[in-house]
Design a protein around this motif. Sequence first.
Motif, PDB file in Angstrom:
ATOM      1  N   ASP A 147      -5.835  16.709  -0.217  1.00  0.00           N
ATOM      2  CA  ASP A 147      -4.740  16.629  -1.165  1.00  0.00           C
ATOM      3  C   ASP A 147      -5.195  15.747  -2.321  1.00  0.00           C
ATOM      4  OD1 ASP A 147      -1.592  16.824  -1.647  1.00  0.00           O
ATOM      5  OD2 ASP A 147      -2.227  14.771  -2.062  1.00  0.00           O
ATOM      6  N   GLU A 148      -5.176  16.293  -3.544  1.00  0.00           N
ATOM      7  CA  GLU A 148      -5.762  15.570  -4.681  1.00  0.00           C
ATOM      8  C   GLU A 148      -5.072  14.233  -4.935  1.00  0.00           C
ATOM      9  OE1 GLU A 148      -7.067  16.266  -9.345  1.00  0.00           O
ATOM     10  OE2 GLU A 148      -6.500  17.965  -8.086  1.00  0.00           O
ATOM     11  N   GLU A 149      -3.759  14.194  -4.813  1.00  0.00           N
ATOM     12  CA  GLU A 149      -3.032  12.947  -5.079  1.00  0.00           C
ATOM     13  C   GLU A 149      -3.383  11.877  -4.048  1.00  0.00           C
ATOM     14  OE1 GLU A 149       1.566  11.336  -5.696  1.00  0.00           O
ATOM     15  OE2 GLU A 149       1.132  13.485  -5.678  1.00  0.00           O
ATOM     16  N   GLU A 150      -3.392  12.257  -2.775  1.00  0.00           N
ATOM     17  CA  GLU A 150      -3.725  11.293  -1.724  1.00  0.00           C
ATOM     18  C   GLU A 150      -5.178  10.829  -1.853  1.00  0.00           C
ATOM     19  OE1 GLU A 150      -2.866  12.924   2.070  1.00  0.00           O
ATOM     20  OE2 GLU A 150      -0.702  13.087   1.709  1.00  0.00           O
ATOM     21  N   LEU A 151      -6.076  11.793  -2.137  1.00  0.00           N
ATOM     22  CA  LEU A 151      -7.488  11.464  -2.292  1.00  0.00           C
ATOM     23  C   LEU A 151      -7.689  10.506  -3.462  1.00  0.00           C
ATOM     24  CD1 LEU A 151     -10.443  12.046  -1.408  1.00  0.00           C
ATOM     25  CD2 LEU A 151     -10.449  13.900  -3.072  1.00  0.00           C
ATOM     26  N   THR A 152      -6.999  10.765  -4.554  1.00  0.00           N
ATOM     27  CA  THR A 152      -7.124   9.893  -5.724  1.00  0.00           C
ATOM     28  C   THR A 152      -6.719   8.467  -5.388  1.00  0.00           C
ATOM     29  OG1 THR A 152      -6.703  11.732  -7.246  1.00  0.00           O
ATOM     30  CG2 THR A 152      -6.335   9.506  -8.093  1.00  0.00           C
ATOM     31  N   MET A 153      -5.625   8.295  -4.678  1.00  0.00           N
ATOM     32  CA  MET A 153      -5.160   6.956  -4.312  1.00  0.00           C
ATOM     33  C   MET A 153      -6.192   6.233  -3.452  1.00  0.00           C
ATOM     34  SD  MET A 153      -2.422   6.614  -5.948  1.00  0.00           S
ATOM     35  CE  MET A 153      -1.942   5.033  -5.248  1.00  0.00           C
ATOM     36  N   GLU A 154      -6.815   6.972  -2.530  1.00  0.00           N
ATOM     37  CA  GLU A 154      -7.850   6.374  -1.675  1.00  0.00           C
ATOM     38  C   GLU A 154      -9.055   5.940  -2.510  1.00  0.00           C
ATOM     39  OE1 GLU A 154      -8.071   5.650   1.465  1.00  0.00           O
ATOM     40  OE2 GLU A 154      -6.577   6.801   2.566  1.00  0.00           O
ATOM     41  N   LEU A 155      -9.484   6.812  -3.419  1.00  0.00           N
ATOM     42  CA  LEU A 155     -10.707   6.546  -4.168  1.00  0.00           C
ATOM     43  C   LEU A 155     -10.518   5.492  -5.247  1.00  0.00           C
ATOM     44  CD1 LEU A 155     -12.243  10.130  -4.532  1.00  0.00           C
ATOM     45  CD2 LEU A 155     -12.710   8.381  -2.797  1.00  0.00           C
ATOM     46  N   LEU A 156      -9.281   5.283  -5.675  1.00  0.00           N
ATOM     47  CA  LEU A 156      -9.032   4.227  -6.661  1.00  0.00           C
ATOM     48  C   LEU A 156      -9.463   2.866  -6.122  1.00  0.00           C
ATOM     49  CD1 LEU A 156      -5.568   5.283  -8.160  1.00  0.00           C
ATOM     50  CD2 LEU A 156      -7.750   5.130  -9.389  1.00  0.00           C
ATOM     51  N   ASP A 157      -9.359   2.695  -4.816  1.00  0.00           N
ATOM     52  CA  ASP A 157      -9.791   1.437  -4.195  1.00  0.00           C
ATOM     53  C   ASP A 157     -11.299   1.230  -4.322  1.00  0.00           C
ATOM     54  OD1 ASP A 157      -7.217   0.838  -3.426  1.00  0.00           O
ATOM     55  OD2 ASP A 157      -7.430   1.671  -1.405  1.00  0.00           O
ATOM     56  N   GLY A 158     -12.036   2.329  -4.532  1.00  0.00           N
ATOM     57  CA  GLY A 158     -13.484   2.230  -4.663  1.00  0.00           C
ATOM     58  C   GLY A 158     -13.972   2.209  -6.095  1.00  0.00           C
ATOM     59  N   GLY A 159     -13.034   2.201  -7.049  1.00  0.00           N
ATOM     60  CA  GLY A 159     -13.437   2.138  -8.454  1.00  0.00           C
ATOM     61  C   GLY A 159     -13.342   3.463  -9.187  1.00  0.00           C
ATOM     62  N   LEU A 160     -12.660   4.446  -8.604  1.00  0.00           N
ATOM     63  CA  LEU A 160     -12.515   5.742  -9.260  1.00  0.00           C
ATOM     64  C   LEU A 160     -11.877   5.584 -10.640  1.00  0.00           C
ATOM     65  CD1 LEU A 160     -12.527   8.948  -8.930  1.00  0.00           C
ATOM     66  CD2 LEU A 160     -10.117   8.668  -8.292  1.00  0.00           C
ATOM     67  N   GLU A 161     -12.464   6.251 -11.645  1.00  0.00           N
ATOM     68  CA  GLU A 161     -11.886   6.287 -12.987  1.00  0.00           C
ATOM     69  C   GLU A 161     -11.169   7.603 -13.255  1.00  0.00           C
ATOM     70  OE1 GLU A 161     -14.819   5.640 -15.993  1.00  0.00           O
ATOM     71  OE2 GLU A 161     -14.713   3.465 -15.818  1.00  0.00           O
ATOM     72  N   ASP A 162     -11.724   8.694 -12.725  1.00  0.00           N
ATOM     73  CA  ASP A 162     -11.215  10.016 -13.084  1.00  0.00           C
ATOM     74  C   ASP A 162     -11.585  10.999 -11.982  1.00  0.00           C
ATOM     75  OD1 ASP A 162     -10.120  12.066 -14.644  1.00  0.00           O
ATOM     76  OD2 ASP A 162     -12.038  12.492 -15.608  1.00  0.00           O
ATOM     77  N   ILE A 163     -10.719  11.977 -11.745  1.00  0.00           N
ATOM     78  CA  ILE A 163     -11.050  13.052 -10.804  1.00  0.00           C
ATOM     79  C   ILE A 163     -10.485  14.356 -11.352  1.00  0.00           C
ATOM     80  CG2 ILE A 163      -8.995  12.730  -9.348  1.00  0.00           C
ATOM     81  CD1 ILE A 163     -10.889  13.378  -6.916  1.00  0.00           C
ATOM     82  N   ASP A 178     -19.568   0.487 -10.750  1.00  0.00           N
ATOM     83  CA  ASP A 178     -18.795   0.750  -9.530  1.00  0.00           C
ATOM     84  C   ASP A 178     -19.413   1.828  -8.657  1.00  0.00           C
ATOM     85  OD1 ASP A 178     -16.763  -1.127 -10.000  1.00  0.00           O
ATOM     86  OD2 ASP A 178     -15.675   0.263 -11.303  1.00  0.00           O
ATOM     87  N   TYR A 179     -20.618   2.292  -9.032  1.00  0.00           N
ATOM     88  CA  TYR A 179     -21.219   3.391  -8.276  1.00  0.00           C
ATOM     89  C   TYR A 179     -21.322   3.065  -6.786  1.00  0.00           C
ATOM     90  CZ  TYR A 179     -24.389   6.500  -6.051  1.00  0.00           C
ATOM     91  OH  TYR A 179     -24.916   7.358  -5.137  1.00  0.00           O
ATOM     92  N   GLY A 180     -21.869   1.890  -6.473  1.00  0.00           N
ATOM     93  CA  GLY A 180     -22.062   1.520  -5.070  1.00  0.00           C
ATOM     94  C   GLY A 180     -20.754   1.457  -4.306  1.00  0.00           C
ATOM     95  N   ASN A 181     -19.707   0.899  -4.932  1.00  0.00           N
ATOM     96  CA  ASN A 181     -18.408   0.778  -4.261  1.00  0.00           C
ATOM     97  C   ASN A 181     -17.786   2.141  -4.000  1.00  0.00           C
ATOM     98  OD1 ASN A 181     -18.520  -2.036  -4.319  1.00  0.00           O
ATOM     99  ND2 ASN A 181     -17.497  -2.175  -6.308  1.00  0.00           N
ATOM    100  N   LEU A 182     -17.835   3.028  -4.998  1.00  0.00           N
ATOM    101  CA  LEU A 182     -17.226   4.345  -4.804  1.00  0.00           C
ATOM    102  C   LEU A 182     -18.036   5.171  -3.808  1.00  0.00           C
ATOM    103  CD1 LEU A 182     -14.935   6.212  -5.504  1.00  0.00           C
ATOM    104  CD2 LEU A 182     -16.253   7.056  -7.459  1.00  0.00           C
ATOM    105  N   ASN A 183     -19.351   5.022  -3.843  1.00  0.00           N
ATOM    106  CA  ASN A 183     -20.198   5.717  -2.872  1.00  0.00           C
ATOM    107  C   ASN A 183     -19.823   5.306  -1.456  1.00  0.00           C
ATOM    108  OD1 ASN A 183     -22.552   7.414  -2.229  1.00  0.00           O
ATOM    109  ND2 ASN A 183     -23.477   5.503  -1.555  1.00  0.00           N
ATOM    110  N   ALA A 184     -19.624   3.989  -1.255  1.00  0.00           N
ATOM    111  CA  ALA A 184     -19.262   3.486   0.072  1.00  0.00           C
ATOM    112  C   ALA A 184     -17.893   4.017   0.499  1.00  0.00           C
ATOM    113  CB  ALA A 184     -19.259   1.956   0.061  1.00  0.00           C
ATOM    114  N   LYS A 185     -16.955   4.093  -0.447  1.00  0.00           N
ATOM    115  CA  LYS A 185     -15.616   4.574  -0.117  1.00  0.00           C
ATOM    116  C   LYS A 185     -15.649   6.047   0.266  1.00  0.00           C
ATOM    117  CE  LYS A 185     -11.176   4.103   0.258  1.00  0.00           C
ATOM    118  NZ  LYS A 185     -10.581   3.208   1.287  1.00  0.00           N
ATOM    119  N   ILE A 186     -16.407   6.844  -0.469  1.00  0.00           N
ATOM    120  CA  ILE A 186     -16.524   8.271  -0.170  1.00  0.00           C
ATOM    121  C   ILE A 186     -17.150   8.474   1.212  1.00  0.00           C
ATOM    122  CG2 ILE A 186     -17.800  10.355  -0.835  1.00  0.00           C
ATOM    123  CD1 ILE A 186     -17.174   9.643  -3.751  1.00  0.00           C
ATOM    124  N   GLU A 187     -18.178   7.688   1.518  1.00  0.00           N
ATOM    125  CA  GLU A 187     -18.802   7.785   2.834  1.00  0.00           C
ATOM    126  C   GLU A 187     -17.822   7.358   3.926  1.00  0.00           C
ATOM    127  OE1 GLU A 187     -22.352   5.448   2.555  1.00  0.00           O
ATOM    128  OE2 GLU A 187     -23.508   7.071   1.621  1.00  0.00           O
TER     129      GLU A 187
END
Length: 245
Positions: A147-163, A178-187
Amino acid sequence: MAGHSKWANIKHRKGAQDAKRAKLFTKLIKEVAVATKEGGPDPDANPRLRMAIKNARKASVPKDRIEGAISKGSGNDGTTWDDVTFEGYAPNGIAVFVEALTDNNNRTVANVRSYFNKYNGSMGKSGSVDYMFERKGIFIFPMGSHDEEELTMELLDGGLEDIENDGENFIATCAFEDYGNLNAKIEELGIDAESSLNRIPSTTLSLDVEAAKSVLKLIDIIEDDDDVQQVFHNMEMTDEILESM
């Protein structure tokens, strides 16, 4: 959300790389070596190396070649790889930014300069087009059942700017820092994503198909050089241009 041109430019570069499998191996192995040199041989503590290893494995680079690249990056064989960049203009005023990894800077400079000259471009000084691009972390993965909205909220914690999405894949963007932080969140979310560090143009220029072909000739010959890792430009990759390829 970001516009169509950003996705099209990234997709174009990915397609060009996928079409050149043998050269892609060389580029991926170099990236593993340089990532090791930059941040050390432990992928858990080195996000760039973790990304490089992951991308190499996705392309079926043999394990022994990946391990050899880590050894090279650690300086165990005496080879020194350097990150170098080049800036200039393609025909019709299109800005071009080139990232390369080389063990012989004189060779690489001469080669890249010759490509610009041969294909009616001009190589500029450092800083001549850099300001036109923003360095971003890019993650591409299938939409699946997310779900794009739920996924966006999760990834914002990792530094997401845009999806955004193209109907099949999500493309998530973050600041370079923020590459390292978002990479860790996605993993952490168990998502298998292709990732890269990109330079996104702040604005794009539109050309007709014939004018675009002269630009793409230069881009293709630069990308074909073994020392070149990525080439970025600010030409808008319209549907018409993509179809003509």
